[in-house]
Design an enzyme around this catalytic site. Structure first.
Site, PDB file in Angstrom:
ATOM      1  N   CYS A  67       0.857  -1.202   0.000  1.00  0.00           N
ATOM      2  CA  CYS A  67       0.000   0.000   0.000  1.00  0.00           C
ATOM      3  C   CYS A  67       0.883   1.238   0.000  1.00  0.00           C
ATOM      4  O   CYS A  67       1.849   1.322   0.789  1.00  0.00           O
ATOM      5  CB  CYS A  67      -0.917  -0.015   1.219  1.00  0.00           C
ATOM      6  SG  CYS A  67      -1.876   1.519   1.439  1.00  0.00           S
ATOM      7  N   CYS A 100       0.020   3.227   3.852  1.00  0.00           N
ATOM      8  CA  CYS A 100       0.425   2.622   5.128  1.00  0.00           C
ATOM      9  C   CYS A 100       1.658   1.717   4.973  1.00  0.00           C
ATOM     10  O   CYS A 100       2.217   1.273   5.980  1.00  0.00           O
ATOM     11  CB  CYS A 100      -0.714   1.827   5.738  1.00  0.00           C
ATOM     12  SG  CYS A 100      -1.237   0.388   4.767  1.00  0.00           S
ATOM     13  N   HIS A 111      -1.744   2.807  -9.310  1.00  0.00           N
ATOM     14  CA  HIS A 111      -1.080   2.911  -8.003  1.00  0.00           C
ATOM     15  C   HIS A 111      -1.892   2.152  -6.955  1.00  0.00           C
ATOM     16  O   HIS A 111      -3.081   2.413  -6.796  1.00  0.00           O
ATOM     17  CB  HIS A 111      -0.934   4.374  -7.584  1.00  0.00           C
ATOM     18  CG  HIS A 111       0.056   5.129  -8.417  1.00  0.00           C
ATOM     19  ND1 HIS A 111      -0.292   6.119  -9.326  1.00  0.00           N
ATOM     20  CD2 HIS A 111       1.404   5.021  -8.483  1.00  0.00           C
ATOM     21  CE1 HIS A 111       0.797   6.603  -9.910  1.00  0.00           C
ATOM     22  NE2 HIS A 111       1.852   5.938  -9.413  1.00  0.00           N
ATOM     23  N   CYS A 136      -4.436   0.011  -0.106  1.00  0.00           N
ATOM     24  CA  CYS A 136      -5.353  -0.917   0.551  1.00  0.00           C
ATOM     25  C   CYS A 136      -6.716  -0.258   0.737  1.00  0.00           C
ATOM     26  O   CYS A 136      -6.827   0.972   0.773  1.00  0.00           O
ATOM     27  CB  CYS A 136      -4.779  -1.380   1.895  1.00  0.00           C
ATOM     28  SG  CYS A 136      -4.644  -0.060   3.132  1.00  0.00           S
ATOM     29  N   CYS A 183     -18.808  70.709  18.492  1.00  0.00           N
ATOM     30  CA  CYS A 183     -18.398  71.496  19.650  1.00  0.00           C
ATOM     31  C   CYS A 183     -17.062  72.176  19.318  1.00  0.00           C
ATOM     32  O   CYS A 183     -16.126  71.507  18.850  1.00  0.00           O
ATOM     33  CB  CYS A 183     -18.236  70.595  20.870  1.00  0.00           C
ATOM     34  SG  CYS A 183     -17.446  71.398  22.290  1.00  0.00           S
ATOM     35  N   CYS A 217     -32.692  77.869  23.643  1.00  0.00           N
ATOM     36  CA  CYS A 217     -31.957  79.074  23.279  1.00  0.00           C
ATOM     37  C   CYS A 217     -30.626  78.733  22.640  1.00  0.00           C
ATOM     38  O   CYS A 217     -30.321  77.568  22.380  1.00  0.00           O
ATOM     39  CB  CYS A 217     -31.742  79.941  24.528  1.00  0.00           C
ATOM     40  SG  CYS A 217     -30.659  79.165  25.757  1.00  0.00           S
ATOM     41  N   CYS A 243     -21.904  79.593  22.002  1.00  0.00           N
ATOM     42  CA  CYS A 243     -23.072  80.099  21.278  1.00  0.00           C
ATOM     43  C   CYS A 243     -23.332  79.221  20.061  1.00  0.00           C
ATOM     44  O   CYS A 243     -22.417  78.955  19.277  1.00  0.00           O
ATOM     45  CB  CYS A 243     -22.831  81.546  20.851  1.00  0.00           C
ATOM     46  SG  CYS A 243     -24.085  82.199  19.711  1.00  0.00           S
TER      47      CYS A 243
END
Length: 584
Positions: free
Chosen positions: A137, A140, A156, A159, A295, A308, A322
């Site tokens: 094989c 293996c 080829h 197993c 900001c 306001c 403001c």
């Protein structure tokens, strides 16, 4: 528009001509019943070249798993018979060439040797194992008798336990197992379905078969899976039809070209831009720019919706400034205009200090308002369509059976109700995408906008009439305890409305896909002379009123006059323009 009295005298009206814009599958009297779209809109669509081939043949086929399997087996058999190869080899060839039988034939007869090498179909084994009692094989490296060794076409030896492990791992890794090759690193021999059937467990065989079936659709350019969640139908498409809309058996409609939801009359590029815009952060930034100011100290955006001009940023900044001039509040007070005004801002504004900032904010606000206008209406029609789908399901599963029992009519004679709801669903989809069409109307074609909105408004009003009839007027028959004499009148009315609405929307889609080509740069429409059919139709089923064509030309002929105010063409007998109501 026709009056309600006109609409209820259907049986007394003369039928329309066969080639009328509103012609359909129902009786002409039924169509006169609800030919309530504005006559001018009908005139625009009346050209023969616009209504030719109104209902093209279906250019797609819906396939179930069994249909796919039959087609796949037929293709494998054809290739095996023509090339004189096994069905296993034919399947490998078709997978390599994306299941195109013609490509397999062309490549094979052009250079068989090159095809065999590319695909991994060897004519002779690469390894000879003659008269050997035992073989080693290659995985293996244990010795096994020949009866316990398996080999592909390359020879080829491996197993069976190693083969089983190799095949199982490949199948569990996904569809790549369809192109499985020999375990030998230097070998490209293909592993066919015969080895799978011999060595794989039942679960792996089912996976492999499923991968093979799916590859027939996914690797084939002429077929796709329906993109609806949970749907397992496939679609094959015949190119050349020009219409990419596909309606699956699961009731989902999609575009073959981009696989998004069906979106006529807009093209795929517009759909991609619209969907991206709806989900993009750019609109969030536009809103921030249009409705907030940074900001002056920490630069975080702040929205002011009341109160306001004295603004205090949130902790940890706590900067007081403001709102108008963004200056420190410590420099403000009674001398600068108090809490609700700012002299410094007014003076600076007159000097042009804030011009660029205000211009950008105003542009962002206008852009946001325009987008919101179209998006809200797009989303509203989408919601209405979803509701109509739910009502359609309720109608098919509950109400039709109940109505059949109440009115003592077989369900086959109540299909007109289902068809009406299907048409409502389709029209909601078309109407939804007309808003994306309007949003992306090119800048150089803005002159077409008024006419586009006019046609769109006619479509909306016509659809509302159909929707109201199918939803509200049907309720009296659903709640009735026995047969009703008015049900046949309702059938005629609903079937007529369905046909009228269908024809109008079909022509609207065609006109928008054509880019409203009949509208010139000044917003006027032009076309061939109004057909004699229109002249006759003006006295039939319309309360005897004359038609004014929306299409105009620069000069009037003997039977028409041109309005000096809006340049629209009117019939000679008319004393006022049918478009702008200006006297002649």
């Amino acid at each position: 528009m026709d009056s309600e009295d006109d609409m209820h005298d259907a049986n007394d009206m003369e039928s329309l001509d066969d080639d009328d814009f509103y012609s359909g599958d129902t009786d002409d009297a039924a169509l006169d019943y609800y030919s309530d779209y504005d006559d001018d809109a009908g005139d625009y669509f009346d050209d023969a070249d616009k209504i030719e081939s109104r209902r093209p043949e279906q250019n797609f086929t819906i396939l179930k798993d069994s249909d796919i399997h039959v087609r796949q087996e037929d293709d494998i058999s054809r290739v095996a018979a023509v090339l004189s190869v096994s069905r296993v080899f034919a399947s490998i060839l078709l997978r390599h060439y994306n299941w195109s039988v013609s490509k397999v034939h062309d490549a094979w007869f052009a250079d068989e040797e090159r095809v065999r090498k590319a695909v991994g179909l060897l004519e002779k084994p690469a390894v000879q194992n003659l008269n050997a009692r035992e073989l080693t094989c290659g995985i293996c490296f244990e010795n096994y008798p020949c009866s316990a060794i398996g080999m592909a076409c390359c020879g080829h030896p491996y197993c069976y336990p190693c083969w089983e492990g190799y095949i199982s791992t490949s199948i569990n890794d996904g569809p790549g197992c369809l192109m499985l090759r020999c375990p030998e690193p230097t070998c490209g021999a293909a592993i066919g379905q015969d080895m799978i059937d011999l060595l794989a467990c039942d679960e792996d065989k089912q996976k492999y078969t499923r991968y093979l079936l799916r590859s027939y659709i996914e690797d084939n350019k002429k077929s796709k899976w329906c993109p609806a969640p949970g749907c397992e139908y496939a679609v094959t498409y015949d190119a050349g039809g020009g219409n990419y809309d596909v309606s699956c058996l699961c009731s989902y409609s999609f575009c073959w070209n981009c696989t998004e939801e069906a979106h006529r009359p807009v093209d795929c590029g517009t759909v991609v831009k619209w969907i991206l815009k709806n989900s993009a952060e750019s609109e969030n930034m536009n809103w921030i720019l249009a409705n907030s100011k940074p900001c002056p100290k920490c630069k975080r955006p702040i929205e002011k919706n009341q109160g306001c001009m004295h603004i205090t940023c949130t902790p940890p900044c706590k900067f007081e400034f403001c709102w108008l001039c963004l200056g420190a509040w410590s420099d403000h007070g009674e001398r600068t205009g108090g809490f609700y005004a700012c002299n410094r801002y007014e003076a600076a504004k007159q000097e042009g200090v804030y011009d660029d900032t205000e211009r950008r904010r105003e542009m962002a606000k206008n852009s946001l308002e325009r987008y919101t206008h179209y998006y809200e209406r797009w989303a509203s029609n989408q919601s209405s369509r979803q509701k109509a789908l739910a009502d359609l399901h309720q109608m098919q599963t509950v109400h039709i059976e109940k109505l059949s029992d109440t009115q003592c009519q077989p369900e086959s004679q109540l299909k007109f109700i289902t068809e009406a709801w299907l048409q409502i669903v389709e029209c909601r989809r078309v109407l939804k995408w007309t808003y994306a069409y309007g949003y992306y109307l090119p800048e150089h074609e803005r002159a077409k906008k008024p006419f586009f909105e006019y046609l769109q408004g006619e479509a909306e009003s016509g659809l509302e009439r159909l929707h109201q009839c199918a939803e509200k007027e049907l309720q009296q028959f659903l709640s009735a305890e026995g047969p009703s004499k008015e049900f046949n009148d309702f059938r005629t009315k609903l079937a007529g409305l369905t046909s009228v609405t269908k024809n109008y929307f079909e022509n609207l889609v065609r006109a928008l896909e054509n880019g409203l080509a009949d509208v010139d740069g000044n917003g006027a429409t032009f076309s061939k002379a109004t057909s004699s059919k229109n002249a006759a139709g003006s006295s039939k089923g319309r309360g005897g009123r004359g038609k004014a064509a929306l299409r105009t030309s620069r000069t009037a002929d003997d039977s028409h006059w041109s309005c000096d105010h809006c340049s629209s063409m009117n019939i000679k007998s008319a004393t006022t323009c049918q478009i702008c109501n200006q006297r002649r």
